[in-house]
Design a protein around this motif. Structure first.
Motif, PDB file in Angstrom:
ATOM      1  N   LYS A   1      14.661  -7.491  -5.362  1.00 52.76           N
ATOM      2  CA  LYS A   1      13.658  -8.356  -4.736  1.00 52.76           C
ATOM      3  C   LYS A   1      12.263  -7.735  -4.753  1.00 52.76           C
ATOM      4  N   ASN A   2      11.331  -8.450  -5.328  1.00 52.71           N
ATOM      5  CA  ASN A   2       9.900  -8.099  -5.360  1.00 52.71           C
ATOM      6  C   ASN A   2       9.569  -6.878  -6.217  1.00 52.71           C
ATOM      7  N   ASN A   3      10.573  -6.200  -6.761  1.00 50.22           N
ATOM      8  CA  ASN A   3      10.310  -4.934  -7.448  1.00 50.22           C
ATOM      9  C   ASN A   3       9.392  -5.063  -8.648  1.00 50.22           C
ATOM     10  N   GLU A   4       9.737  -5.969  -9.552  1.00 45.45           N
ATOM     11  CA  GLU A   4       8.933  -6.115 -10.763  1.00 45.45           C
ATOM     12  C   GLU A   4       7.508  -6.542 -10.419  1.00 45.45           C
ATOM     13  N   LYS A   5       7.376  -7.467  -9.474  1.00 44.30           N
ATOM     14  CA  LYS A   5       6.053  -7.957  -9.085  1.00 44.30           C
ATOM     15  C   LYS A   5       5.201  -6.836  -8.488  1.00 44.30           C
ATOM     16  N   VAL A   6       5.782  -6.030  -7.612  1.00 43.05           N
ATOM     17  CA  VAL A   6       5.046  -4.934  -6.974  1.00 43.05           C
ATOM     18  C   VAL A   6       4.652  -3.885  -7.999  1.00 43.05           C
ATOM     19  N   LEU A   7       5.599  -3.482  -8.851  1.00 48.66           N
ATOM     20  CA  LEU A   7       5.289  -2.464  -9.849  1.00 48.66           C
ATOM     21  C   LEU A   7       4.199  -2.965 -10.794  1.00 48.66           C
ATOM     22  N   GLY A   8       4.305  -4.208 -11.231  1.00 54.62           N
ATOM     23  CA  GLY A   8       3.292  -4.757 -12.127  1.00 54.62           C
ATOM     24  C   GLY A   8       1.913  -4.754 -11.502  1.00 54.62           C
ATOM     25  N   ARG A   9       1.843  -5.137 -10.257  1.00 56.91           N
ATOM     26  CA  ARG A   9       0.547  -5.159  -9.564  1.00 56.91           C
ATOM     27  C   ARG A   9      -0.041  -3.753  -9.436  1.00 56.91           C
ATOM     28  N   ILE A  10       0.811  -2.781  -9.094  1.00 59.36           N
ATOM     29  CA  ILE A  10       0.341  -1.398  -8.966  1.00 59.36           C
ATOM     30  C   ILE A  10      -0.243  -0.901 -10.278  1.00 59.36           C
TER      31      ILE A  10
ATOM     32  N   GLN B   1       0.826  -1.205   0.000  1.00 55.41           N
ATOM     33  CA  GLN B   1       0.000   0.000   0.000  1.00 55.41           C
ATOM     34  C   GLN B   1       0.857   1.251   0.000  1.00 55.41           C
ATOM     35  N   LYS B   2       1.943   1.220   0.760  1.00 57.85           N
ATOM     36  CA  LYS B   2       2.848   2.366   0.803  1.00 57.85           C
ATOM     37  C   LYS B   2       3.479   2.603  -0.566  1.00 57.85           C
ATOM     38  N   ALA B   3       3.957   1.529  -1.183  1.00 53.58           N
ATOM     39  CA  ALA B   3       4.546   1.655  -2.513  1.00 53.58           C
ATOM     40  C   ALA B   3       3.506   2.125  -3.524  1.00 53.58           C
ATOM     41  N   ASN B   4       2.316   1.575  -3.434  1.00 56.00           N
ATOM     42  CA  ASN B   4       1.225   1.957  -4.332  1.00 56.00           C
ATOM     43  C   ASN B   4       0.937   3.456  -4.238  1.00 56.00           C
TER      44      ASN B   4
ATOM     45  N   VAL C   1      -1.441  -2.582 -12.838  1.00 53.15           N
ATOM     46  CA  VAL C   1      -2.667  -3.285 -13.229  1.00 53.15           C
ATOM     47  C   VAL C   1      -3.846  -2.858 -12.365  1.00 53.15           C
ATOM     48  N   GLU C   2      -3.641  -2.818 -11.064  1.00 58.02           N
ATOM     49  CA  GLU C   2      -4.748  -2.477 -10.169  1.00 58.02           C
ATOM     50  C   GLU C   2      -5.233  -1.035 -10.353  1.00 58.02           C
ATOM     51  N   ASN C   3      -4.348  -0.172 -10.827  1.00 57.55           N
ATOM     52  CA  ASN C   3      -4.728   1.221 -11.051  1.00 57.55           C
ATOM     53  C   ASN C   3      -4.961   1.542 -12.526  1.00 57.55           C
ATOM     54  N   ASN C   4      -4.851   0.494 -13.369  1.00 55.04           N
ATOM     55  CA  ASN C   4      -5.120   0.636 -14.795  1.00 55.04           C
ATOM     56  C   ASN C   4      -4.346   1.813 -15.418  1.00 55.04           C
ATOM     57  N   CYS C   5      -3.047   1.830 -15.179  1.00 58.77           N
ATOM     58  CA  CYS C   5      -2.261   2.974 -15.652  1.00 58.77           C
ATOM     59  C   CYS C   5      -0.979   2.562 -16.388  1.00 58.77           C
ATOM     60  N   ARG C   6      -0.919   1.309 -16.870  1.00 62.53           N
ATOM     61  CA  ARG C   6       0.279   0.856 -17.585  1.00 62.53           C
ATOM     62  C   ARG C   6       0.626   1.766 -18.747  1.00 62.53           C
ATOM     63  N   ASP C   7      -0.381   2.258 -19.472  1.00 64.38           N
ATOM     64  CA  ASP C   7      -0.103   3.049 -20.670  1.00 64.38           C
ATOM     65  C   ASP C   7       0.287   4.491 -20.352  1.00 64.38           C
TER      66      ASP C   7
ATOM     67  N   LEU D   1       5.866 -10.983 -14.350  1.00 66.20           N
ATOM     68  CA  LEU D   1       5.868 -10.261 -13.081  1.00 66.20           C
ATOM     69  C   LEU D   1       5.336  -8.838 -13.242  1.00 66.20           C
ATOM     70  N   LEU D   2       5.719  -8.203 -14.335  1.00 70.01           N
ATOM     71  CA  LEU D   2       5.293  -6.830 -14.590  1.00 70.01           C
ATOM     72  C   LEU D   2       3.890  -6.768 -15.203  1.00 70.01           C
ATOM     73  N   GLN D   3       3.346  -7.927 -15.559  1.00 71.57           N
ATOM     74  CA  GLN D   3       1.998  -8.030 -16.138  1.00 71.57           C
ATOM     75  C   GLN D   3       1.858  -7.122 -17.368  1.00 71.57           C
ATOM     76  N   THR D   4       2.818  -7.257 -18.263  1.00 74.11           N
ATOM     77  CA  THR D   4       2.825  -6.446 -19.477  1.00 74.11           C
ATOM     78  C   THR D   4       3.277  -7.296 -20.658  1.00 74.11           C
ATOM     79  N   ASP D   5       3.041  -6.805 -21.866  1.00 73.58           N
ATOM     80  CA  ASP D   5       3.469  -7.551 -23.055  1.00 73.58           C
ATOM     81  C   ASP D   5       4.712  -6.954 -23.698  1.00 73.58           C
ATOM     82  N   HIS D   6       5.242  -5.881 -23.102  1.00 71.23           N
ATOM     83  CA  HIS D   6       6.467  -5.295 -23.654  1.00 71.23           C
ATOM     84  C   HIS D   6       7.194  -4.501 -22.573  1.00 71.23           C
ATOM     85  N   ILE D   7       8.480  -4.311 -22.802  1.00 69.89           N
ATOM     86  CA  ILE D   7       9.306  -3.478 -21.923  1.00 69.89           C
ATOM     87  C   ILE D   7       9.718  -2.242 -22.728  1.00 69.89           C
ATOM     88  N   ASP D   8       9.480  -1.073 -22.162  1.00 65.96           N
ATOM     89  CA  ASP D   8       9.778   0.168 -22.893  1.00 65.96           C
ATOM     90  C   ASP D   8      11.277   0.429 -22.991  1.00 65.96           C
ATOM     91  N   TYR D   9      11.995   0.190 -21.898  1.00 68.56           N
ATOM     92  CA  TYR D   9      13.442   0.431 -21.864  1.00 68.56           C
ATOM     93  C   TYR D   9      14.103  -0.769 -21.187  1.00 68.56           C
TER      94      TYR D   9
END
Length: 390
Positions: free
Chosen positions: A56-65, A32-35, A67-73, A102-110
């Motif tokens: 540790k856990n970085n990609e998983k946490v960022l991916g979840r944030i 929640q704090k990271a979010n 997706v849950e906030n619908n802001c990947r784009d 982990l990032l719940q995405t289909d591409h990596i920008d960088y």
């Protein structure tokens, strides 16, 4: 928020969010704090988020944030392949697919080759077919921009820049490290080649903020410059037009707000004469508090046995006030084809003859080795080269 262009004309926020310092397990209150911090950063205009497979856990946490906030784009994701661990294209493919999951995405920008510190490391990757793998991922759109992060020295930086058609690079750079690692020379060289430069460690892991010597803290507090230690260090970077984005490992809302405010006002040429003088005075305070009076001029290099003398002394000087100093030492001297650690010194004295500070470098390297090359260092050093390079 100010923005600067990447190689393809995209607007990159001047301040990037370094996710390495997400706290705890990435669940419950920690999530929640990271979010909250990530979403506030996005609200204030940050669009570049940096993570890595080994954080540790970085990609998983960022991916979840996202997706849950619908802001990947709304943002760009930067993450990294731990190339020093990769022994085959199949292994790179497996890691990359894990990162997408982990990032719940289909591409990596960088996408970065993590800690690509010398030409030999790239040649090893190329020999196993990784260059073709990168091109395939670029053609498919799964990787949008390809780059590398760097912890080597200035001499090795230019060949790495030149060996491939990179889209960007990432270097450690701050006012204390102006002549360490890629340094100012590396920054200018990359910019001349048209490469956007992402800056990591702008505050040297807190060394330029909370871990400043007391003399420096008092100097900043008493000065007429109305800037915090953090703002001063960031403005030093923003003042340079060759800098594209500065990563900050923010783990509090106060950091997010302060750093966003600084980045919203900073333009090339923003640093005043008083601020420049204050930074020089603070640098002198830091140098007067260190164990080795190495200025990072590199006159002692190259060492006949390959010791990265400035890097060794940089980490040695950080030991008393930086809990990450020993890990930095491993990063800077071990994760490469040929190690550059203090133990390789044979005491030939070639460096001593060239040192403008007249330092007894072989003796100081012995002292640094005793403090830096712990049993853990030896285990990691052995494991890295036994399993990954040979």
């Amino acid at each position: 928020m100010q923005y600067r262009k990447d190689r393809k004309g995209n607007d990159i926020s001047l301040l990037g969010f370094g996710c390495m310092r997400f706290e705890g397990s990435g669940t419950g209150e920690y999530f929640q704090k990271a979010n909250d911090q990530v979403m506030e950063a996005i609200r204030q205009g940050i669009n570049y988020f940096d993570t890595a497979y080994v954080y540790k856990n970085n990609e998983k946490v960022l991916g979840r944030i996202l997706v849950e906030n619908n802001c990947r784009d709304q943002i760009y994701i930067a993450t990294k392949l731990p190339q020093y661990m990769v022994r085959s294209v199949a292994q790179a493919e497996k890691i990359f697919n894990q990162e997408l999951e982990l990032l719940q995405t289909d591409h990596i920008d960088y996408y970065l080759m993590h800690m690509l510190n010398d030409l030999a490391s790239w040649n090893r990757l190329k020999a196993m077919g990784l260059e073709d793998w990168i091109k395939e991922k670029m053609d498919s759109g799964k990787i949008r921009n390809i780059g590398f992060s760097y912890h080597g020295n200035t001499e090795n930086f230019k060949p790495v820049v030149d060996v491939f058609d990179w889209d960007f690079c990432q270097i450690q750079y701050n006012y204390l490290d102006e002549n360490i690692q890629a340094g100012k020379k590396g920054l200018l060289y990359a910019a001349e080649k048209g490469l956007p430069v992402i800056i990591m460690e702008p505050l040297r892991g807190g060394r330029l903020v909370g871990m400043l010597p007391e003399t420096a803290k008092k100097r900043i507090a008493k000065s007429d410059v109305n800037e915090s230690a953090a703002s001063l260090a960031l403005r030093w970077l923003y003042d340079q037009p060759q800098v594209t984005c500065v990563l900050s490992g923010m783990n509090s809302m106060e950091m997010v707000n302060e750093n966003c405010k600084t980045a919203s006002l900073a333009l090339p040429g923003c640093l005043t004469d008083d601020e420049r003088q204050l930074i020089e005075d603070v640098k002198n305070d830091i140098k007067n508090s260190v164990k080795v009076g190495c200025t990072g001029c590199n006159y002692c290099c190259p060492c006949p046995k390959g010791v990265d003398i400035p890097a060794v002394f940089q980490c040695y000087n950080q030991l008393s006030e930086d809990s990450h100093a020993r890990w930095r030492y491993i990063q800077m001297t071990t994760f490469r084809k040929e190690t550059t650690n203090a133990a390789k010194c044979v005491g030939c004295g070639a460096c001593t003859k060239k040192c403008p500070q007249h330092l007894d470098i072989p003796q100081l390297l012995k002292e640094a080795k005793k403090e830096l090359e712990t049993p853990m260092f030896k285990i990691i050093n052995w494991g890295t080269h036994f399993f990954h390079f040979y």
